[in-house]
Design an enzyme around this catalytic site. Structure first.
Site, PDB file in Angstrom:
ATOM      1  N   LYS A   1       0.808  -1.200   0.000  1.00 37.62           N
ATOM      2  CA  LYS A   1       0.000   0.000   0.000  1.00 37.62           C
ATOM      3  C   LYS A   1       0.849   1.261   0.000  1.00 37.62           C
ATOM      4  CE  LYS A   1      -2.911  -2.558   3.142  1.00 37.62           C
ATOM      5  NZ  LYS A   1      -3.077  -2.754   4.612  1.00 37.62           N
TER       6      LYS A   1
ATOM      7  N   GLU B   1       8.036   2.075  -6.593  1.00 39.41           N
ATOM      8  CA  GLU B   1       8.185   1.620  -5.197  1.00 39.41           C
ATOM      9  C   GLU B   1       8.179   2.802  -4.231  1.00 39.41           C
ATOM     10  OE1 GLU B   1       8.301  -0.718  -3.216  1.00 39.41           O
ATOM     11  OE2 GLU B   1       8.812  -2.592  -4.199  1.00 39.41           O
ATOM     12  N   ASP B   2       7.795   2.537  -2.998  1.00 38.64           N
ATOM     13  CA  ASP B   2       7.852   3.577  -1.969  1.00 38.64           C
ATOM     14  C   ASP B   2       9.271   3.707  -1.408  1.00 38.64           C
ATOM     15  OD1 ASP B   2       7.758   1.064  -0.773  1.00 38.64           O
ATOM     16  OD2 ASP B   2       6.217   1.581   0.704  1.00 38.64           O
TER      17      ASP B   2
ATOM     18  N   ASP C   1      14.720  -0.952   1.075  1.00 28.98           N
ATOM     19  CA  ASP C   1      15.465  -1.098   2.326  1.00 28.98           C
ATOM     20  C   ASP C   1      16.508  -2.200   2.111  1.00 28.98           C
ATOM     21  OD1 ASP C   1      16.151  -0.882   4.989  1.00 28.98           O
ATOM     22  OD2 ASP C   1      14.395  -1.920   5.752  1.00 28.98           O
TER      23      ASP C   1
ATOM     24  N   LYS D   1      17.141   3.539   0.957  1.00 27.90           N
ATOM     25  CA  LYS D   1      17.876   3.461   2.223  1.00 27.90           C
ATOM     26  C   LYS D   1      19.015   2.472   2.010  1.00 27.90           C
ATOM     27  CE  LYS D   1      15.032   2.349   5.645  1.00 27.90           C
ATOM     28  NZ  LYS D   1      14.185   2.302   6.854  1.00 27.90           N
TER      29      LYS D   1
ATOM     30  N   PHE E   1      13.903   4.760  10.440  1.00 28.80           N
ATOM     31  CA  PHE E   1      12.568   4.287  10.103  1.00 28.80           C
ATOM     32  C   PHE E   1      11.666   5.495   9.885  1.00 28.80           C
ATOM     33  CE2 PHE E   1       8.340   2.648  10.796  1.00 28.80           C
ATOM     34  CZ  PHE E   1       8.378   1.520  10.004  1.00 28.80           C
ATOM     35  N   VAL E   2      11.087   5.594   8.692  1.00 31.02           N
ATOM     36  CA  VAL E   2      10.312   6.788   8.343  1.00 31.02           C
ATOM     37  C   VAL E   2       8.845   6.440   8.095  1.00 31.02           C
ATOM     38  CG1 VAL E   2      12.248   8.113   7.425  1.00 31.02           C
ATOM     39  CG2 VAL E   2      11.025   6.542   5.915  1.00 31.02           C
TER      40      VAL E   2
ATOM     41  N   ASP F   1       4.049   3.529   6.544  1.00 31.55           N
ATOM     42  CA  ASP F   1       3.310   3.331   7.795  1.00 31.55           C
ATOM     43  C   ASP F   1       4.187   2.855   8.943  1.00 31.55           C
ATOM     44  OD1 ASP F   1       3.715   0.621   6.715  1.00 31.55           O
ATOM     45  OD2 ASP F   1       2.449   0.030   8.402  1.00 31.55           O
TER      46      ASP F   1
ATOM     47  N   ARG G   1       0.176   6.807   7.293  1.00 32.49           N
ATOM     48  CA  ARG G   1       0.323   6.858   5.830  1.00 32.49           C
ATOM     49  C   ARG G   1      -0.185   8.177   5.251  1.00 32.49           C
ATOM     50  NH1 ARG G   1       1.476   1.634   4.004  1.00 32.49           N
ATOM     51  NH2 ARG G   1       0.480  -0.087   5.098  1.00 32.49           N
TER      52      ARG G   1
HETATM   53  P1  IMP Z   1      12.862  -4.576   1.757  1.00 30.63           P
HETATM   54  O1  IMP Z   1      12.471  -5.926   1.200  1.00 30.63           O
HETATM   55  O2  IMP Z   1      13.628  -4.699   3.034  1.00 30.63           O
HETATM   56  O3  IMP Z   1      13.534  -3.676   0.771  1.00 30.63           O
HETATM   57  O4  IMP Z   1      11.476  -3.963   2.211  1.00 30.63           O
HETATM   58  C1  IMP Z   1      10.916  -2.840   1.657  1.00 30.63           C
HETATM   59  C2  IMP Z   1       9.587  -2.616   2.327  1.00 30.63           C
HETATM   60  O5  IMP Z   1       9.743  -2.519   3.758  1.00 30.63           O
HETATM   61  C3  IMP Z   1       9.005  -1.279   1.914  1.00 30.63           C
HETATM   62  O6  IMP Z   1       8.233  -1.388   0.738  1.00 30.63           O
HETATM   63  C4  IMP Z   1       8.203  -0.877   3.129  1.00 30.63           C
HETATM   64  O7  IMP Z   1       6.929  -1.480   3.091  1.00 30.63           O
HETATM   65  C5  IMP Z   1       8.987  -1.467   4.288  1.00 30.63           C
HETATM   66  N1  IMP Z   1       9.894  -0.460   4.872  1.00 30.63           N
HETATM   67  C6  IMP Z   1      11.239  -0.455   4.830  1.00 30.63           C
HETATM   68  N2  IMP Z   1      11.748   0.613   5.473  1.00 30.63           N
HETATM   69  C7  IMP Z   1      10.675   1.311   5.920  1.00 30.63           C
HETATM   70  C8  IMP Z   1      10.550   2.559   6.646  1.00 30.63           C
HETATM   71  O8  IMP Z   1      11.527   3.249   7.015  1.00 30.63           O
HETATM   72  N3  IMP Z   1       9.276   2.941   6.921  1.00 30.63           N
HETATM   73  C9  IMP Z   1       8.175   2.238   6.532  1.00 30.63           C
HETATM   74  N4  IMP Z   1       8.255   1.080   5.849  1.00 30.63           N
HETATM   75  C10 IMP Z   1       9.495   0.638   5.538  1.00 30.63           C
END
Ligand code: IMP
Length: 201
Positions: free
Chosen positions: A61, A118-119, A122, A150, A171-172, A178, A184
């Site tokens: 979302k 993508e949002d 990480d 990040k 963490f944002v 969220d 959100r």
């Molecule tokens: P990854 O597989 O670790 O890259 O996960 C990415 C997903 O983790 C993002 O699409 C977010 O849903 C969540 N996520 C990672 N960092 C944050 C953050 O700082 N705030 C909120 N959601 C995050």
């Protein structure tokens, strides 16, 4: 299993009364900065794909506000599609890389110029899965656009074509992101006060 977007901190501290604005310790990216950057990204994408039609694939979302704003800054013909995934396994504070598709694409992307929206990236594990999955659908091309990057926690290196902002390992929340499914709807991206978290890293 945790819903993706439930992120690193799944359970809000129920003893804490949520106050959207007051819970934010620091505004990392103001509404104005986000608007300007999304405008630039839209211009760049329109330029790069000039004369073509693209398909924006967004992942629910967290990408919702970014997708909604970005698509209106792009002035070439485009289609949109939405996926929703959840990651599961591993500790609740870490992405496991195991991904389950909750909502699949609604139309074929075979032969299409696809831009994955993508949002935040990480660890990169979710994105890694999605890229492999989408490649399997035989698009003519597949590029990646993320609002936030990040890099400090990256486990899988995936080349990103368009990045809004590179941010530190914090963490944002806000602008789609969220904590425990809340925050959100903030218009900016910010860092929560430590006392809001029930689970420490
Ligand atoms: P990854 O597989 O670790 O890259 O996960 C990415 C997903 O983790 C993002 O699409 C977010 O849903 C969540 N996520 C990672 N960092 C944050 C953050 O700082 N705030 C909120 N959601 C995050």
């Amino acid at each position: 299993m945790r819903a993706r977007g439930g992120s690193r901190h799944d359970e809000p501290d129920m003893s804490h009364t949520v106050n959207l604005q007051a819970d934010v310790a620091d505004v990392l990216l103001s509404e104005e900065r986000i608007r300007e950057r999304v405008h630039e990204l839209g211009r760049q994408i329109s330029h790069d794909y000039a004369g073509q039609r693209i398909t924006l694939v967004s992942v629910l979302k967290g990408s919702l506000p970014f997708m909604a704003d970005l698509m209106r800054e792009i002035d070439i013909p485009l289609r949109i599609d939405l996926m929703e995934v959840s990651s599961y396994g591993g500790a609740s504070t870490e992405s496991s890389g195991l991904v389950r598709i909750l909502k699949d694409l609604s139309a074929s992307i075979a032969g299409e110029q696809v831009l994955l929206v993508e949002d935040i990236i990480d660890t990169g594990l979710t994105l890694n899965y999605l890229v492999r999955y989408l490649r399997g659908k035989n698009p003519a091309s597949l590029r990646i656009c993320t609002l936030l990057d990040k890099p400090a926690r990256r486990l899988v290196d995936i080349p990103v074509d368009y990045t809004g902002f590179t941010i530190p390992d914090q963490f944002v929340v806000g602008y789609g992101l969220d904590y425990g499914e809340l925050y959100r709807n903030l218009r900016f991206v910010g860092v929560l006060r430590p006392e809001v978290y029930s689970v420490a890293d």
